[in-house]
Structures are given as structure tokens and as C-alpha cells.
Design a protein around this motif. Structure first.
Motif, PDB file in Angstrom:
ATOM      1  N   ILE A 262      37.421  53.765  39.887  1.00 27.24           N
ATOM      2  CA  ILE A 262      37.868  52.834  38.852  1.00 27.24           C
ATOM      3  C   ILE A 262      37.598  51.400  39.289  1.00 27.24           C
ATOM      4  O   ILE A 262      37.809  51.048  40.454  1.00 27.24           O
ATOM      5  N   LYS A 263      37.157  50.599  38.337  1.00 30.82           N
ATOM      6  CA  LYS A 263      37.011  49.164  38.567  1.00 30.82           C
ATOM      7  C   LYS A 263      38.232  48.487  37.959  1.00 30.82           C
ATOM      8  O   LYS A 263      38.513  48.653  36.778  1.00 30.82           O
ATOM      9  N   GLN A 264      38.975  47.746  38.787  1.00 34.91           N
ATOM     10  CA  GLN A 264      40.180  47.060  38.326  1.00 34.91           C
ATOM     11  C   GLN A 264      39.958  45.553  38.332  1.00 34.91           C
ATOM     12  O   GLN A 264      39.368  45.023  39.268  1.00 34.91           O
ATOM     13  N   LYS A 265      40.452  44.893  37.291  1.00 34.98           N
ATOM     14  CA  LYS A 265      40.434  43.431  37.214  1.00 34.98           C
ATOM     15  C   LYS A 265      41.810  42.972  36.794  1.00 34.98           C
ATOM     16  O   LYS A 265      42.370  43.485  35.830  1.00 34.98           O
ATOM     17  N   TYR A 266      42.324  42.009  37.526  1.00 39.06           N
ATOM     18  CA  TYR A 266      43.603  41.407  37.180  1.00 39.06           C
ATOM     19  C   TYR A 266      43.377  39.909  37.143  1.00 39.06           C
ATOM     20  O   TYR A 266      42.892  39.325  38.114  1.00 39.06           O
ATOM     21  N   THR A 267      43.680  39.275  36.012  1.00 38.85           N
ATOM     22  CA  THR A 267      43.405  37.848  35.898  1.00 38.85           C
ATOM     23  C   THR A 267      44.640  37.018  35.590  1.00 38.85           C
ATOM     24  O   THR A 267      44.631  35.825  35.799  1.00 38.85           O
ATOM     25  N   ALA A 268      45.663  37.616  35.093  1.00 39.30           N
ATOM     26  CA  ALA A 268      46.888  36.873  34.802  1.00 39.30           C
ATOM     27  C   ALA A 268      48.033  37.865  34.718  1.00 39.30           C
ATOM     28  O   ALA A 268      47.811  39.067  34.633  1.00 39.30           O
ATOM     29  N   LEU A 269      49.244  37.340  34.711  1.00 34.97           N
ATOM     30  CA  LEU A 269      50.411  38.201  34.703  1.00 34.97           C
ATOM     31  C   LEU A 269      50.405  39.169  33.522  1.00 34.97           C
ATOM     32  O   LEU A 269      50.868  40.286  33.633  1.00 34.97           O
ATOM     33  N   ASP A 270      49.839  38.749  32.395  1.00 36.48           N
ATOM     34  CA  ASP A 270      49.863  39.611  31.215  1.00 36.48           C
ATOM     35  C   ASP A 270      48.475  40.086  30.799  1.00 36.48           C
ATOM     36  O   ASP A 270      48.250  40.435  29.665  1.00 36.48           O
ATOM     37  N   SER A 271      47.520  40.106  31.734  1.00 39.99           N
ATOM     38  CA  SER A 271      46.167  40.524  31.383  1.00 39.99           C
ATOM     39  C   SER A 271      45.513  41.263  32.549  1.00 39.99           C
ATOM     40  O   SER A 271      45.384  40.711  33.639  1.00 39.99           O
ATOM     41  N   ASN A 272      45.106  42.500  32.308  1.00 37.28           N
ATOM     42  CA  ASN A 272      44.329  43.231  33.305  1.00 37.28           C
ATOM     43  C   ASN A 272      43.471  44.283  32.625  1.00 37.28           C
ATOM     44  O   ASN A 272      43.650  44.586  31.456  1.00 37.28           O
ATOM     45  N   GLU A 273      42.518  44.803  33.393  1.00 40.83           N
ATOM     46  CA  GLU A 273      41.562  45.757  32.835  1.00 40.83           C
ATOM     47  C   GLU A 273      41.222  46.796  33.893  1.00 40.83           C
ATOM     48  O   GLU A 273      41.077  46.471  35.069  1.00 40.83           O
ATOM     49  N   GLN A 274      41.091  48.044  33.445  1.00 45.44           N
ATOM     50  CA  GLN A 274      40.636  49.120  34.316  1.00 45.44           C
ATOM     51  C   GLN A 274      39.523  49.863  33.590  1.00 45.44           C
ATOM     52  O   GLN A 274      39.681  50.236  32.433  1.00 45.44           O
ATOM     53  N   GLU A 275      38.422  50.042  34.304  1.00 47.46           N
ATOM     54  CA  GLU A 275      37.286  50.772  33.736  1.00 47.46           C
ATOM     55  C   GLU A 275      36.975  51.958  34.637  1.00 47.46           C
ATOM     56  O   GLU A 275      36.805  51.804  35.841  1.00 47.46           O
ATOM     57  N   ILE A 276      36.888  53.128  34.035  1.00 49.42           N
ATOM     58  CA  ILE A 276      36.580  54.331  34.804  1.00 49.42           C
ATOM     59  C   ILE A 276      35.071  54.387  35.032  1.00 49.42           C
ATOM     60  O   ILE A 276      34.287  54.317  34.092  1.00 49.42           O
ATOM     61  N   LEU A 277      34.676  54.507  36.303  1.00 47.92           N
ATOM     62  CA  LEU A 277      33.264  54.590  36.675  1.00 47.92           C
ATOM     63  C   LEU A 277      32.846  56.038  36.924  1.00 47.92           C
ATOM     64  O   LEU A 277      31.709  56.408  36.665  1.00 47.92           O
ATOM     65  N   GLU A 278      33.740  56.841  37.454  1.00 42.26           N
ATOM     66  CA  GLU A 278      33.503  58.258  37.722  1.00 42.26           C
ATOM     67  C   GLU A 278      34.802  59.012  37.488  1.00 42.26           C
ATOM     68  O   GLU A 278      35.865  58.447  37.709  1.00 42.26           O
TER      69      GLU A 278
ATOM     70  N   ALA B 239      38.689  44.852  42.118  1.00 40.69           N
ATOM     71  CA  ALA B 239      38.578  45.903  43.124  1.00 40.69           C
ATOM     72  C   ALA B 239      37.882  47.124  42.542  1.00 40.69           C
ATOM     73  O   ALA B 239      38.001  47.415  41.356  1.00 40.69           O
ATOM     74  N   ILE B 240      37.145  47.789  43.402  1.00 38.40           N
ATOM     75  CA  ILE B 240      36.626  49.121  43.094  1.00 38.40           C
ATOM     76  C   ILE B 240      37.492  50.067  43.910  1.00 38.40           C
ATOM     77  O   ILE B 240      37.564  49.947  45.139  1.00 38.40           O
ATOM     78  N   VAL B 241      38.175  50.982  43.240  1.00 31.09           N
ATOM     79  CA  VAL B 241      39.095  51.878  43.934  1.00 31.09           C
ATOM     80  C   VAL B 241      38.715  53.330  43.693  1.00 31.09           C
ATOM     81  O   VAL B 241      38.151  53.678  42.654  1.00 31.09           O
TER      82      VAL B 241
END
Length: 196
Positions: free
Chosen positions: A72-88, A55-57
Motif C-alpha cells: 500500500i502507498k500511504q499519504k498523509y498531508t493534514a490532520l483531516d486528509s490522507n490517502e491509501q492506494e493498494i499497489l498489490e 510511505a510504501i508499506v
């Protein structure tokens, strides 16, 4: 003789119109079977059982004296793995917060920095993550579902969290998080969502 021809011609036209109507009716029935509208419970179940999402939020955080906005760009791929990247905003764009099990990785691609924190105790306390909401909703005693124009999932534990879900797409549209004093509020707008 001309009267019999007119009757036959009229009879053929009626049969032709009946056949056209029947074909049209069959096509409409087939199309209506292909259009499947999910019930509210199916939509809620799909959200509560996602295996991954991107998601882009847009996040707006309002405090007592100031307000900050992030993309923020959010990625969730498994119960114990996710990523958030700040775009602005631009001054912190590229900062990533990556959770892998009990490891927290902080990266800044602009400064080429990377920090790894092992056995991070507060790793599950990410309020901005959709998965965090889902896990809390599943475990929450004060969780409820309200059906209006949108489907609304609400948790009222230490913070009040409200997730709005579009009935047509089945995707979240926004989340509102308030602390108990209602002085600090977080608004999350889901612009681009891909759920699996």
C-alpha cells in the motif's frame, strides 16, 4: 656544522608534523559537530509531531484461518486528509481510499469507479494509518516508550499497537497490531518513508 643542520631539519619536521596534526584535529572536530545524533526523546517528538508523510508499506493480516498480504502507498498531508492506494495484489491494485475531512472517497481506477460517503462516522478508525497510531498514542493513558536497539512506542487500549522506530534514521520500521484475543494480528513494514 652538520649537527646543527640535522637539529634544524629535525626541528622543522617536528613543527611540520605538529601543524599537520593540528589541521587534522580541527577537521575532525568540525566534522563531529556537523554529525548530530538525535536523542530518543527528539526522535519520538519528531514522529509524534509530523505534518505529513508518504510511505510504501507491506501489510500482512493474519486471522484465525487465513492470511492476506498487501502493498500500500500511504499519504498523509493534514490532520483531516490522507490517502491509501493498494499497489498489490494485482487484482485490487489501483483501489484508493481517500479521507478528506468527514468525507470518504473510494476509487477504483481500473474499473473507473468512484464512490463518495459523506459524514462517515468511523473515518478516524483506520488502524493501518501511521497518523491514527500517533493520535491514539498522544491520547492514550496506556501509552509507553521503550528504549532498546530501536525505539518502541506501545499503546494498549482496545487493541495492542506497537510502533518500532529506527534510531539512526528516526523513521518507523514496522508496526504490529493485535486484538485483545491475539487471534488477529496486523504486521506493517515501512519500506520507503518520507516524513516532514
Amino acid at each position: 656544522m652538520k649537527g646543527k643542520i640535522k637539529i634544524k631539519f629535525l626541528f622543522i619536521i617536528i613543527i611540520f608534523l605538529f601543524v599537520l596534526f593540528f589541521i587534522f584535529y580541527q577537521i575532525m572536530c568540525k566534522n563531529s559537530k556537523n554529525v548530530h545524533t538525535n536523542s530518543s526523546q527528539e526522535i519520538v517528538d519528531n514522529i509524534l509531531n509530523i505534518s505529513s508523510y508518504e510511505a510504501i508499506v507491506e501489510v500482512k493480516i493474519e486471522g484465525n484461518k487465513n492470511q492476506n498480504s498487501y502493498k500500500i502507498k500511504q499519504k498523509y498531508t493534514a490532520l483531516d486528509s490522507n490517502e491509501q492506494e493498494i499497489l498489490e495484489p494485482e487484482n485490487i491494485a489501483g483501489v484508493k481510499i481517500i479521507r478528506q475531512g468527514e468525507k470518504l472517497i473510494l476509487e477504483n481506477s481500473a474499473l473507473n469507479l468512484k464512490s463518495i460517503i459523506e459524514n462517515y462516522n468511523f473515518i478516524s478508525s483506520n488502524k493501518l494509518d501511521l497518523n491514527s497510531f500517533i493520535e491514539e498514542y498522544k491520547q492514550g493513558e496506556k501509552a509507553k516508550c521503550i528504549e532498546k536497539e530501536e525505539i518502541i512506542l506501545e499503546i494498549n487500549n482496545t487493541d495492542k499497537k506497537i510502533l518500532y522506530i529506527d534510531r539512526k534514521t528516526g523513521n518507523p520500521t514496522k508496526m504490529v497490531i493485535e486484538d485483545n484475543s491475539k487471534k488477529n494480528t496486523v504486521y506493517i513494514l515501512y519500506n520507503e518513508v518520507k516524513i516532514k
